[in-house]
Design an enzyme around this catalytic site. Structure first.
Site: not given
Ligand code: AHR
Length: 503
Positions: A176, A295
């Site tokens: 990210e 994610e």
């Molecule tokens: O999964 C939780 C968080 O969400 C992770 O660390 C990050 O990559 C995202 O913002």
């Protein structure tokens, strides 16, 4: 029986969209909250083995058949020195983790995770730090993990007790990096350049690895999708996948709108595919960049509780969303959406796996239990291996606050030719009406219905908890009939369904 709506679907083995890459059922363990400490690792727990791995948790992970697990972050990785987590535990430093404002003991690190993943029957998807660090730390970590020996970092691994290389195949180039919250946040051009150079030398160390470049951390980011276009222009030849991240929640207590959020995921995927193919065209390239949705989940229940956590605690209960039936249906819709894009989404990670926005929860020192979202994920992972079919669907629709033409029926089908199995996954989004579903399965002569699994209930807010771990569990549906090439079944209102056919 209540009110009923009608829907139709055609399933035909001649119309395969794509083989499903098993890695679409991946997940994620970050050094965050109680995911590692008190989650997968708890020395002294009654089920812990000699390495401190909780066997109750390991068994639940194995039952999910998770083929690949991303590690060690997430936001955490952007401040992580991987060297802190290898070698004699007594010599490992304690560090402030600036991503989550906690203290990291480094008792658990790369080698422990590799061992744990092996015991979970999973592969590791390893992320490198492109926040505070860069090319050098990244290529050293690849050498430490994957080089056979005879060099500084591979010999260090051997010295640490691992003669054979870990051979980690999939690597994420940071996390990210488009987000201002990220340690070492970058512009698209800055990130594209460093990702390209890191990718180049990581592949020089081990040409067999596959690399995931960090796409936008959500489709709502102001830089989306220019971010993807720019980073790919800088790194197209050296990377293999672009990542997508997205979390969903019912913040306005609007169920119909919440259940429609998989349409947002669908649109996000379409746009990233188009952007990858735009850069491909611009570069006159023959290479296709695929997607790693590494994610995805529901995340909103724990937002307020997290504000009360004492800074610099060790493994505090962060991001501990307790999921309900409604969330399980959303996860079901998201899984179906990923499968509908299996031609381009080759990997995905349910974020995360244990305690942190997770299907598996533990009580430290106590039992482990399954959240509501465990079930759709397990069903998809266990029964969703094979080829995804292109299935025309006719369903009544509704409009919600943010979406128009939301089908009440969200569905797809997986055909496993080798095993002679056909599985239909279906969500009925209606809170009031059953769905009478009719599937044309004339192309599947000789198949019969073996099972209809249903996850539903009268209370959409019902959850499983440590005290009541089996409040929401799947049951058997009745009345699925296959006659003369037509499969008819009633999908109860507000339900997740798995229809299993076998030859
Ligand atoms: O999964 C939780 C968080 O969400 C992770 O660390 C990050 O990559 C995202 O913002």
């Amino acid at each position: 029986m209540g009110n009923s709506k009608e829907a139709k679907m055609i399933l035909d083995p001649s119309f395969v969209l794509s083989k499903v890459d098993d890695r679409i059922y991946g997940s994620f363990i970050e050094h965050l909250g109680r995911a590692v400490y008190g989650g997968i690792y708890e020395p002294g727990h009654k089920t812990a083995n000699e390495q401190g791995f909780r066997q109750d948790v390991l068994q639940m992970v194995r039952d999910l058949r998770v083929p690949i697990v991303r590690y060690p972050g997430g936001n955490f990785v952007s401040g992580y020195n991987w060297e802190d987590g290898v070698g004699p535990v007594a010599e490992r430093p304690r560090r402030l983790d600036l991503a989550w404002h906690t203290t990291e003991t480094n008792e658990f690190g790369t080698n422990e995770f590799f061992d744990w993943a092996k015991q979970a029957d999973s592969e590791v998807m390893m992320a490198v730090n492109l926040g505070t660090r860069g090319i050098d730390a990244a290529r050293n970590l690849v050498e430490y993990c994957n080089h056979k020996g005879g060099s500084r970092w591979s010999d260090l691994r051997i010295q640490h007790g691992y003669r054979e290389p870990h051979n980690i195949k999939v690597w994420c180039l940071g996390n990210e990096m488009d987000g201002p919250w990220q340690i070492g946040h970058k512009t698209a051009y800055e990130y594209g350049r460093i990702a390209n150079e890191a990718a180049k030398v990581m592949k020089w160390v081990d040409p067999t690895i596959e690399l995931v470049t960090a796409g936008s951390s959500g489709s709502g980011m102001p830089t989306f999708p220019d971010w993807e276009a720019t980073i790919l222009e800088e790194s197209y030849n050296n990377v293999d996948y672009v990542s997508l991240h997205s979390y969903y929640g019912n913040r306005d207590n609007d169920t119909a709108n919440y259940l429609a959020q998989s349409l947002n995921m669908d649109n996000f995927i379409h746009t990233v595919v188009s952007t990858c193919d735009y850069v491909k065209a611009k570069k006159r390239s023959k290479k296709t960049i695929n997607l790693s949705f590494d994610e995805w989940n529901v995340w909103f229940h724990s937002n307020e509780a997290d504000k009360k956590i004492e800074p610099w605690s060790i493994a505090p209960p962060l991001l501990e969303d307790i999921y309900n039936l409604e969330d399980a249906l959303v996860v079901g819709c998201l899984l179906i959406t990923l499968l509908k894009h299996a031609d381009r989404v080759k990997m995905a990670s349910l974020a995360q796996l244990v305690n942190v926005i997770a299907p598996i929860m533990t009580t430290t020192g106590g039992d482990a239990w399954r959240q509501t979202i465990y079930y759709p994920f397990m069903h998809a992972s266990v029964y969703g291996r094979g080829s995804v079919l292109q299935c025309p669907i006719q369903s009544p629709k509704y409009d919600s606050k943010d979406f128009t033409d939301v089908p009440y029926l969200e569905s797809t089908a997986i055909w496993n030719e080798e095993l002679g199995e056909l599985t239909v996954f279906a969500v009925n989004r209606s809170e009031s009406d059953h769905l009478a579903l009719e599937c044309d399965v004339r192309g599947f002569a000789g198949y019969r219905v073996v099972e209809h699994i249903v996850l539903t209930g009268d209370d959409k807010a019902a959850s499983n908890t440590a005290e009541d771990p089996n409040r929401v569990t799947p049951s058997r549906g009745a009345g699925a009939v296959l006659d003369n090439g037509s499969l008819t079944v009633t999908l109860p209102k507000f339900s997740w369904n798995v229809l299993r056919l076998q030859k």
